[in-house]
Design a protein around this motif. Structure first.
Motif, short mmCIF file in Angstrom:
data_model
loop_
_atom_site.label_atom_id
_atom_site.label_comp_id
_atom_site.label_asym_id
_atom_site.label_seq_id
_atom_site.Cartn_x
_atom_site.Cartn_y
_atom_site.Cartn_z
N ARG A 1 0.81 -1.22 0.00
CA ARG A 1 0.00 0.00 0.00
C ARG A 1 0.85 1.27 0.00
NH1 ARG A 1 -5.41 -1.14 0.91
NH2 ARG A 1 -5.71 -3.17 -0.07
N VAL A 2 2.05 1.19 0.56
CA VAL A 2 2.97 2.34 0.52
C VAL A 2 4.36 1.80 0.19
CG1 VAL A 2 4.02 4.24 1.79
CG2 VAL A 2 1.65 3.60 2.26
N THR A 3 4.96 2.35 -0.86
CA THR A 3 6.33 1.99 -1.23
C THR A 3 7.14 3.27 -1.31
OG1 THR A 3 5.44 0.18 -2.57
CG2 THR A 3 7.77 0.69 -2.84
N TRP A 4 8.29 3.26 -0.64
CA TRP A 4 9.11 4.46 -0.51
C TRP A 4 10.47 4.20 -1.14
CZ3 TRP A 4 9.48 9.46 0.84
CH2 TRP A 4 10.72 9.96 1.27
N TYR A 5 10.87 5.03 -2.10
CA TYR A 5 12.19 4.97 -2.72
C TYR A 5 12.92 6.26 -2.42
CZ TYR A 5 10.48 1.08 -5.62
OH TYR A 5 9.96 -0.12 -6.06
N ALA A 6 14.18 6.15 -1.98
CA ALA A 6 14.96 7.35 -1.69
C ALA A 6 16.39 7.15 -2.17
CB ALA A 6 14.95 7.66 -0.19
N ASP A 7 17.13 8.26 -2.21
CA ASP A 7 18.52 8.25 -2.64
C ASP A 7 19.32 7.28 -1.76
OD1 ASP A 7 20.72 8.89 -4.11
OD2 ASP A 7 21.12 10.77 -3.06
N GLY A 8 20.33 6.67 -2.36
CA GLY A 8 21.16 5.73 -1.61
C GLY A 8 20.62 4.31 -1.62
N GLY A 9 19.61 4.05 -2.44
CA GLY A 9 19.06 2.71 -2.53
C GLY A 9 18.05 2.36 -1.47
N GLN A 10 17.61 3.34 -0.67
CA GLN A 10 16.64 3.05 0.37
C GLN A 10 15.29 2.70 -0.25
OE1 GLN A 10 14.46 5.22 4.18
NE2 GLN A 10 16.21 6.21 3.23
N ARG A 11 14.71 1.61 0.23
CA ARG A 11 13.38 1.20 -0.22
C ARG A 11 12.64 0.60 0.96
NH1 ARG A 11 10.70 -3.42 -1.88
NH2 ARG A 11 9.17 -3.15 -3.58
N VAL A 12 11.45 1.10 1.22
CA VAL A 12 10.60 0.57 2.28
C VAL A 12 9.23 0.30 1.67
CG1 VAL A 12 9.46 1.07 4.48
CG2 VAL A 12 11.82 1.82 4.10
N GLU A 13 8.72 -0.90 1.93
CA GLU A 13 7.40 -1.26 1.41
C GLU A 13 6.51 -1.70 2.56
OE1 GLU A 13 6.64 -3.28 -2.57
OE2 GLU A 13 6.32 -4.94 -1.15
N LEU A 14 5.33 -1.12 2.63
CA LEU A 14 4.38 -1.44 3.68
C LEU A 14 3.14 -2.07 3.06
CD1 LEU A 14 4.42 1.86 5.80
CD2 LEU A 14 5.95 -0.10 5.98
N SER A 15 2.78 -3.25 3.54
CA SER A 15 1.53 -3.88 3.12
C SER A 15 0.35 -3.21 3.82
CB SER A 15 1.56 -5.36 3.47
OG SER A 15 1.56 -5.52 4.88
N GLY A 16 -0.86 -3.59 3.44
CA GLY A 16 -2.03 -3.07 4.13
C GLY A 16 -2.00 -3.41 5.61
N ALA A 17 -1.61 -4.65 5.92
CA ALA A 17 -1.56 -5.08 7.33
C ALA A 17 -0.51 -4.28 8.10
CB ALA A 17 -1.26 -6.57 7.41
N THR A 18 0.63 -4.00 7.46
CA THR A 18 1.69 -3.24 8.13
C THR A 18 1.27 -1.79 8.33
OG1 THR A 18 3.34 -4.69 7.12
CG2 THR A 18 4.13 -2.63 8.06
N CYS A 19 0.63 -1.19 7.32
CA CYS A 19 0.11 0.18 7.47
C CYS A 19 -0.88 0.24 8.62
CB CYS A 19 -0.59 0.62 6.19
SG CYS A 19 0.49 1.22 4.90
N ASP A 20 -1.77 -0.74 8.68
CA ASP A 20 -2.77 -0.78 9.74
C ASP A 20 -2.11 -0.88 11.11
OD1 ASP A 20 -5.74 -1.19 10.45
OD2 ASP A 20 -4.78 -2.91 11.41
N ASN A 21 -1.06 -1.71 11.21
CA ASN A 21 -0.36 -1.87 12.48
C ASN A 21 0.35 -0.57 12.89
OD1 ASN A 21 2.53 -2.94 13.83
ND2 ASN A 21 0.69 -3.90 14.62
N TRP A 22 1.03 0.08 11.95
CA TRP A 22 1.69 1.35 12.24
C TRP A 22 0.67 2.41 12.66
CZ3 TRP A 22 6.50 2.83 13.19
CH2 TRP A 22 7.57 2.06 12.72
N ALA A 23 -0.46 2.46 11.95
CA ALA A 23 -1.49 3.45 12.28
C ALA A 23 -2.04 3.23 13.68
CB ALA A 23 -2.61 3.40 11.25
N THR A 24 -2.24 1.96 14.05
CA THR A 24 -2.76 1.65 15.38
C THR A 24 -1.76 2.03 16.46
OG1 THR A 24 -4.16 -0.13 14.54
CG2 THR A 24 -3.58 -0.21 16.88
N LYS A 25 -0.50 1.66 16.27
CA LYS A 25 0.53 2.02 17.25
C LYS A 25 0.65 3.54 17.38
CE LYS A 25 3.52 -2.10 17.05
NZ LYS A 25 3.52 -2.37 18.50
N THR A 26 0.60 4.23 16.25
CA THR A 26 0.70 5.68 16.27
C THR A 26 -0.48 6.31 17.00
OG1 THR A 26 1.94 5.65 14.18
CG2 THR A 26 0.91 7.73 14.81
N ALA A 27 -1.68 5.79 16.73
CA ALA A 27 -2.86 6.31 17.43
C ALA A 27 -2.76 6.07 18.93
CB ALA A 27 -4.13 5.63 16.88
N ASN A 28 -2.35 4.88 19.34
CA ASN A 28 -2.20 4.61 20.76
C ASN A 28 -1.16 5.52 21.40
OD1 ASN A 28 -4.14 2.56 21.14
ND2 ASN A 28 -2.77 1.01 20.31
#
Length: 241
Positions: free
Chosen positions: A26-53
């Protein structure tokens, strides 16, 4: 004010979209230096819940509370926006009006500052009640810089529960998103026409703060969409699907 695990129509829409095909990126992040982060729907949901708490426990976020995201567009920004909406708070673009703007001599004036500022650059004399310092590196366990009394989200965010605790339910006319000229309520966000799920490429400037259109692009996750965020300093060609 009602409390419980019931969420607003807007949050129901977001949660349903993330839970549908939860392994899909659901979210894929590309940045300089080869950085790549990919978040699935389940991972986005988990991050959102932790952030809300975290926002509920550490910063007393609730409906009517204004949370400014003083951050560049980043995968973490997506999670902080989703988490803030889950608390029923209003996500505010830096420098934005967080209530209905009033006209002073023909010029729009912001009448209320943010209550909470989530920032990558905490300041020594904040104008808000609470500053939350966010470290952007994916494996950061503490904020790398002066905190100036700000809360260090990196130090404790991951320890937050994976289930959303009791939250106050925002009223339909409670503010959900604000910038200097626009104020959207939870009802207005929920009423936005659904679009076909899209995979959207968004070039982003890592040195520029988030804007209203960035946050509305993030909101396409409510329609089952997927964001591909590529920093403007990334040397590679546009990534494929």
């Amino acid at each position: 004010m009602a409390y419980g695990r019931t969420v607003s129509q807007w949050n129901q829409r977001l949660a349903h979209a993330l839970a549908t095909n939860p392994g899909r990126p659901r979210v894929t992040w590309y940045a300089d230096g080869g950085q790549r982060v990919e978040l699935s729907g389940a991972t986005c949901d988990n991050w959102a819940t932790k952030t809300a708490n975290y926002l509920l426990d550490e910063a007393d976020a609730n409906p009517g509370v204004r949370i400014a995201l003083d951050m560049p567009v980043h995968w973490r920004t997506v999670c902080w926006a989703l988490g803030a909406w889950r608390t029923g708070a209003c996500v505010v673009v830096p420098g934005a009006c967080s209530t209905t703007p009033e006209q002073v001599s023909g010029v729009t004036s912001c009448v209320t500052p943010a209550d909470i500022v989530v920032t990558t650059n905490p300041v020594a004399t904040p104008s808000c009640a609470v500053q939350v310092a966010v470290a952007l590196p994916p494996l950061a366990r503490q904020f790398d810089g002066p905190l100036h009394g700000a809360l260090d989200a990196a130090a404790t965010l991951l320890a937050q529960p994976d289930m959303l605790g009791p939250v106050a339910i925002p009223a339909p006319d409670d503010p959900a998103l604000a910038d200097p000229t626009t104020l959207l309520t939870y009802a207005e966000l929920a009423a936005r026409p659904a679009r076909a799920a899209q995979r959207v490429l968004r070039p982003v400037d890592p040195h520029t703060s988030v804007r209203l259109d960035d946050l509305l692009t993030m909101a396409l996750l409510a329609d089952g969409g997927s964001l591909v965020l590529v920093t403007t300093d990334h040397p590679a060609a546009v990534p494929g699907p």
